[in-house]
Design a protein around this motif. Structure first.
Motif, PDB file in Angstrom:
ATOM      1  N   PHE A  13       6.743 -21.857 -12.391  1.00  0.00           N
ATOM      2  CA  PHE A  13       6.444 -22.525 -11.113  1.00  0.00           C
ATOM      3  C   PHE A  13       5.983 -23.747 -11.436  1.00  0.00           C
ATOM      4  CE2 PHE A  13       5.136 -17.955 -10.297  1.00  0.00           C
ATOM      5  CZ  PHE A  13       5.512 -18.000  -8.914  1.00  0.00           C
ATOM      6  N   THR A  15       3.585 -26.737 -10.827  1.00  0.00           N
ATOM      7  CA  THR A  15       2.185 -26.993 -10.199  1.00  0.00           C
ATOM      8  C   THR A  15       2.022 -28.304 -10.727  1.00  0.00           C
ATOM      9  OG1 THR A  15       1.064 -26.007 -12.330  1.00  0.00           O
ATOM     10  CG2 THR A  15       1.840 -24.300 -10.524  1.00  0.00           C
ATOM     11  N   VAL A  20       4.667 -23.583 -14.890  1.00  0.00           N
ATOM     12  CA  VAL A  20       3.933 -22.212 -15.352  1.00  0.00           C
ATOM     13  C   VAL A  20       5.113 -21.294 -15.568  1.00  0.00           C
ATOM     14  CG1 VAL A  20       2.643 -20.284 -14.507  1.00  0.00           C
ATOM     15  CG2 VAL A  20       2.006 -22.464 -14.118  1.00  0.00           C
ATOM     16  N   ALA A  22       5.867 -18.055 -15.532  1.00  0.00           N
ATOM     17  CA  ALA A  22       5.380 -16.691 -15.125  1.00  0.00           C
ATOM     18  C   ALA A  22       6.118 -15.502 -15.531  1.00  0.00           C
ATOM     19  CB  ALA A  22       5.208 -16.731 -13.717  1.00  0.00           C
ATOM     20  N   GLU A  41      -1.469  -6.585 -18.572  1.00  0.00           N
ATOM     21  CA  GLU A  41      -2.739  -7.397 -18.351  1.00  0.00           C
ATOM     22  C   GLU A  41      -2.566  -8.005 -17.161  1.00  0.00           C
ATOM     23  OE1 GLU A  41      -5.840  -8.303 -22.063  1.00  0.00           O
ATOM     24  OE2 GLU A  41      -3.366  -8.993 -21.996  1.00  0.00           O
ATOM     25  N   SER A  42      -3.668  -8.315 -16.611  1.00  0.00           N
ATOM     26  CA  SER A  42      -3.671  -9.443 -15.317  1.00  0.00           C
ATOM     27  C   SER A  42      -3.189 -10.519 -15.773  1.00  0.00           C
ATOM     28  CB  SER A  42      -5.138  -9.580 -14.996  1.00  0.00           C
ATOM     29  OG  SER A  42      -5.099  -9.976 -13.819  1.00  0.00           O
ATOM     30  N   GLY A  43      -2.143 -11.229 -14.868  1.00  0.00           N
ATOM     31  CA  GLY A  43      -1.369 -12.396 -15.264  1.00  0.00           C
ATOM     32  C   GLY A  43      -0.244 -12.275 -16.413  1.00  0.00           C
ATOM     33  N   SER A  44       0.262 -11.150 -16.501  1.00  0.00           N
ATOM     34  CA  SER A  44       1.359 -10.727 -17.426  1.00  0.00           C
ATOM     35  C   SER A  44       2.683 -10.773 -16.807  1.00  0.00           C
ATOM     36  CB  SER A  44       1.346  -9.405 -18.169  1.00  0.00           C
ATOM     37  OG  SER A  44       1.303  -8.584 -17.066  1.00  0.00           O
ATOM     38  N   GLY A  45       2.620 -11.275 -15.397  1.00  0.00           N
ATOM     39  CA  GLY A  45       3.846 -11.513 -14.433  1.00  0.00           C
ATOM     40  C   GLY A  45       4.473 -10.413 -14.052  1.00  0.00           C
ATOM     41  N   LYS A  46       3.790  -9.505 -14.072  1.00  0.00           N
ATOM     42  CA  LYS A  46       4.406  -8.088 -13.137  1.00  0.00           C
ATOM     43  C   LYS A  46       4.535  -8.465 -11.724  1.00  0.00           C
ATOM     44  CE  LYS A  46       0.445  -5.569 -14.039  1.00  0.00           C
ATOM     45  NZ  LYS A  46      -0.426  -6.641 -14.623  1.00  0.00           N
ATOM     46  N   VAL A  48       4.894 -11.448 -10.064  1.00  0.00           N
ATOM     47  CA  VAL A  48       5.895 -12.163 -10.027  1.00  0.00           C
ATOM     48  C   VAL A  48       7.224 -11.861 -10.251  1.00  0.00           C
ATOM     49  CG1 VAL A  48       6.630 -14.572 -10.737  1.00  0.00           C
ATOM     50  CG2 VAL A  48       4.216 -13.914 -10.264  1.00  0.00           C
ATOM     51  N   GLN A  96      -1.276  -4.491  -3.479  1.00  0.00           N
ATOM     52  CA  GLN A  96      -2.280  -4.068  -4.006  1.00  0.00           C
ATOM     53  C   GLN A  96      -3.242  -3.939  -3.007  1.00  0.00           C
ATOM     54  OE1 GLN A  96      -3.262  -6.525  -7.278  1.00  0.00           O
ATOM     55  NE2 GLN A  96      -5.389  -6.115  -7.386  1.00  0.00           N
ATOM     56  N   GLU A 179       0.686  -2.087  -7.969  1.00  0.00           N
ATOM     57  CA  GLU A 179      -0.902  -1.695  -7.928  1.00  0.00           C
ATOM     58  C   GLU A 179      -1.314  -1.050  -6.561  1.00  0.00           C
ATOM     59  OE1 GLU A 179      -3.322  -4.176 -10.180  1.00  0.00           O
ATOM     60  OE2 GLU A 179      -1.445  -5.440 -10.917  1.00  0.00           O
ATOM     61  N   HIS A 212      -2.348  -1.021 -13.818  1.00  0.00           N
ATOM     62  CA  HIS A 212      -2.750  -1.280 -15.099  1.00  0.00           C
ATOM     63  C   HIS A 212      -3.165   0.035 -15.638  1.00  0.00           C
ATOM     64  CE1 HIS A 212      -4.326  -5.538 -14.363  1.00  0.00           C
ATOM     65  NE2 HIS A 212      -4.193  -5.197 -12.936  1.00  0.00           N
TER      66      HIS A 212
END
Ligand SMILES: Nc1ncnc2c1ncn2[C@@H]1O[C@H](COP(=O)(O)OP(=O)(O)OP(=O)(O)O)[C@@H](O)[C@H]1O
Ligand SMILES: [Mg+2]
Lengths: 343, 323
Positions: A13, A15, A20, A22, A41-46, A48, A96, A179, A212
């Motif tokens: 990305f 920005t 980023v 991702a 974890e959160s932010g691991s790119g799942k 995206v 989610q 999720e 998760h």
């Protein structure tokens, strides 16, 4: 040939702060009828990763490369028209947050019928009939009257059922569930998961379950993808992953898995923060948090390589086979001891 | 839905009476017994003044005057008679409201016609050349004072180029006869006043529409719609527009009120005898019935506009119907 084959997928990305990273070099396959669990974890790119393969990231802000073959056909960078034929028809997706994922000003029925009418040359009546039918299938009581309700008249669990119904109404070959239960309470989570298993048996679609929750993965998946910092760090069949995880991050995940038979005092948390995808650490992205990191981990990104079980189980780690085996045995013993003392 | 509408209706009626009551109190507590000061422009004897005061019910307590005023309004649809020339205030209001209503409604239609396509197009292609050009227009529009803009338009198109008239009002209905009547002349004479209003508000609305559309575009349900396989155009038209309309409708309700409060400037510039001009001259001559008449008119317009907004809201957003 796998139904869905993703090779070296990258999403970056642009920005205001910089680029980023991702998703970096992600490869995996999904076989028809199978379930792939994706954890991290959160932010691991799942998210995206899967939004990219659906063509749902905004190409004006994102650079995408790699290959996504669906049923033998390349769909990454395909035209809008081609993608629209696949989205919702051959690949369904649910998200989610069921509270915000349905259009608040349109009736449930309208939204379900739209999904039918976009892909099938049928009458409104026929679309409505199918909508009622699928609502019954996802166990919405009084489906033939509730179809004329608006989303706000449904509870969160019911809305997620509607989302599932909408994703499945055209009998897709793949259902990507990002999720699907995170925003729901525990009882409802269990109901939704049971429903998804039932629907998979009936419809025979492949499921990608992003979560998760390792418990969910253990229960539903055939294969598992562990993601960290935008990369796949371990992939394996579910039994292999739980019996012989091969790298420190996965050990950490398994250690932090809450189980009723393990006293919570012994639960291990992975110390530290997930890596920044804007300025990722050099070498292995997990090295700042890894208890076993050595010089090489700071300098060189470990390749995704096969372990003892063969090509089916791959992971990223610089530790030697002997060291990893030794550490895992010790860990297993301590987890087992906790299990024993709790029993 | 019905219950919601009934509640909003009674709320509107209540608001109306509160507004007239407050107006009444304000004006009748100001000591300006017209019978005493001037009777139709002549100085009068105390006897005549008393006569006039009693004829206009000015010799009874204020609350009774209010009651008489309300009674006349409801029973006889009468707003009283001008102190200045004895004309029926209702008749004066009817004349003026046509002018002001034409300016405001026509202006609103024009600014919506401009701002919707521009706002939608610039939201679809943010940072494109079109978007940037539109933003320049927005800045100019917001920065220019309406009076100045009105004068510039009148000078340029009316005086220099001679394309449009620069003053006066023509009746919409052609039955009035004469060369200055009928819809064409009506619109022709109102083009510049409309543009004056529309320029400022189109600018504001382009900005709002663009912003709400961009915000809506990042909503989860828009992603759902795209994941369903809906084409981009359909996503905008069927999923985004209606949701982004809600803030616009709210703004429109408030802006109609704002515009009514500021219509005076445009009426002055283009010499249109509407409510603004009327109230200005009524204030100069302490013509209280006319002042109250204008306030009643504008209050009514604002309340009706807000009621329409409430209804539009309920139609657009099913969640509102539950309230
Ligand atoms: N449109 C975007 N622009 C910039 N960065 C983005 C964008 N979308 C996602 N990211 C970044 O990409 C990274 C990966 O996000 P992603 O949503 O895939 O994480 P995730 O694994 O799904 O996490 P979660 O479990 O919280 O859903 C995050 O750091 C996020 O900030
Ligand atoms: Mg996510």
């Amino acid at each position: 040939m796998a139904l869905l084959e993703v090779t070296d997928l990258n999403t970056r990305f642009r920005t205001d702060d910089g680029i980023v990273k991702a998703v970096s070099g992600v490869s995996f396959t999904v076989e028809s009828g199978e379930t792939l669990g994706v954890v991290g974890e959160s932010g691991s790119g799942k998210s995206v990763t899967f939004l990219t393969l659906m063509g749902l990231v905004d190409r004006r802000h994102a650079e995408v490369s790699g290959s996504v073959r669906f049923d033998g056909q390349e769909i990454l960078g395909a035209s809008g028209k081609q993608l629209q034929k696949i989205r919702g028809r051959r690949i369904g997706m649910i998200f989610q947050d069921p509270m915000t994922s349905l259009n608040p000003v349109k009736k449930i029925g309208w939204q379900l019928e739209e999904a039918v009418l976009l892909h099938n040359d049928v009458t409104h009546d026929e679309a409505r009939r199918r909508a009622i039918e699928i609502l019954k299938e996802v166990e919405i009581p009084k489906a033939d009257t509730r179809i004329d309700d608006y989303p706000h008249q449904f509870s969160g669990g019911m809305r997620q059922r509607v989302m599932i119904a909408m994703a499945l109404i055209n009998n897709p070959e793949v259902l990507i569930a990002d999720e699907p239960t995170t925003a729901l309470d525990v009882t409802t989570q269990a109901q939704i998961l049971r429903l998804m298993t039932k629907l998979q048996e009936e419809h025979g679609m492949a499921i990608v379950m992003i979560t998760h929750d390792l418990g969910v993965v253990a229960e539903l998946s055939d294969d598992v993808l562990v993601m960290y910092g935008g990369r796949v760090v371990e992939q394996a069949e579910v039994d292999d992953l739980f019996t012989k995880p091969e790298m420190p991050y996965t050990w950490g995940l398994l250690g932090s898995l809450p189980r009723l038979d393990i006293t919570s005092a012994r639960l291990e948390q992975i110390p530290g923060q997930p890596p920044s995808l804007l300025h990722p650490p050099s070498g292995c992205a997990f090295n700042p948090r890894c208890a076993y990191a050595f010089d090489r981990c700071h300098e060189e990104l470990p390749e995704l390589r096969a372990g003892a079980v063969g090509e089916g189980h791959r992971f990223r780690c610089h530790l030697s086979d002997d060291e990893r085996a030794r550490i895992w045995e010790a860990k297993k013993a301590s987890l087992g001891a906790a299990e024993g003392s709790a029993a | 839905m019905i219950r919601y509408l009934i509640r909003r209706f009674f709320w509107a009626v209540w608001l109306f009476f509160m507004a007239t009551f407050i107006t009444y109190v304000i004006f009748f507590l100001i000591p300006s017994s017209p019978g005493r000061i001037t009777g139709f422009g002549f100085s009068v004897s105390p006897v005549q003044a008393a006569q006039i005061n009693s004829q206009w019910h000015l010799d009874v307590p204020a609350y009774q005057q209010y009651w008489i005023f309300v009674w006349n309004m409801i029973r006889h649809q009468s707003l009283g008679y001008s102190f200045q020339n004895g004309a029926s205030v209702r008749w004066i209001m009817a004349q003026d409201a046509r002018v002001t209503g034409s300016i405001v409604l026509g202006g609103a239609v024009l600014w919506l016609l401009i701002s919707f396509p521009v706002g939608v197009l610039s939201a679809l292609r943010p940072r494109s050349l079109f978007d940037r050009a539109a933003m320049v227009f927005v800045l100019v529009g917001i920065a220019s004072p309406p009076v100045w803009l009105g004068l510039i338009l009148a000078y340029l198109f009316g005086f220099k180029l001679g394309w449009t008239p620069i003053a006066d009002y023509c009746n919409f209905a052609s039955s009035a006869g004469g060369e200055c009547s009928g819809p064409v002349h009506w619109a022709y004479h109102l083009i510049l006043p409309w543009l004056t209003f529309a320029f400022l508000f189109a600018a504001l609305y382009v900005r709002i529409i663009r912003a709400t559309l961009l915000e809506t575009a990042s909503e989860d349900y828009i992603r759902t719609a795209r994941a369903k396989g809906a084409p981009a155009r359909r996503v905008v038209v069927r999923h985004m527009l209606r949701n982004s309309l809600l803030p616009v409708v709210t703004m429109l309700g408030m802006d109609i009120a704002y515009v009514l409060g500021n219509v005076l400037f445009v009426e002055r510039v283009f010499n249109l005898h509407g409510l603004g001009i009327e109230v200005l001259s009524a204030v100069h001559t302490s013509d209280v019935p006319v002042i109250i008449g204008v306030i009643v008119c504008i209050t009514l317009a604002v309340i009706v506009a807000n009621f329409i907004v409430d209804v539009a809201y309920a139609v657009l957003d099913p969640r509102v119907r539950l309230l």
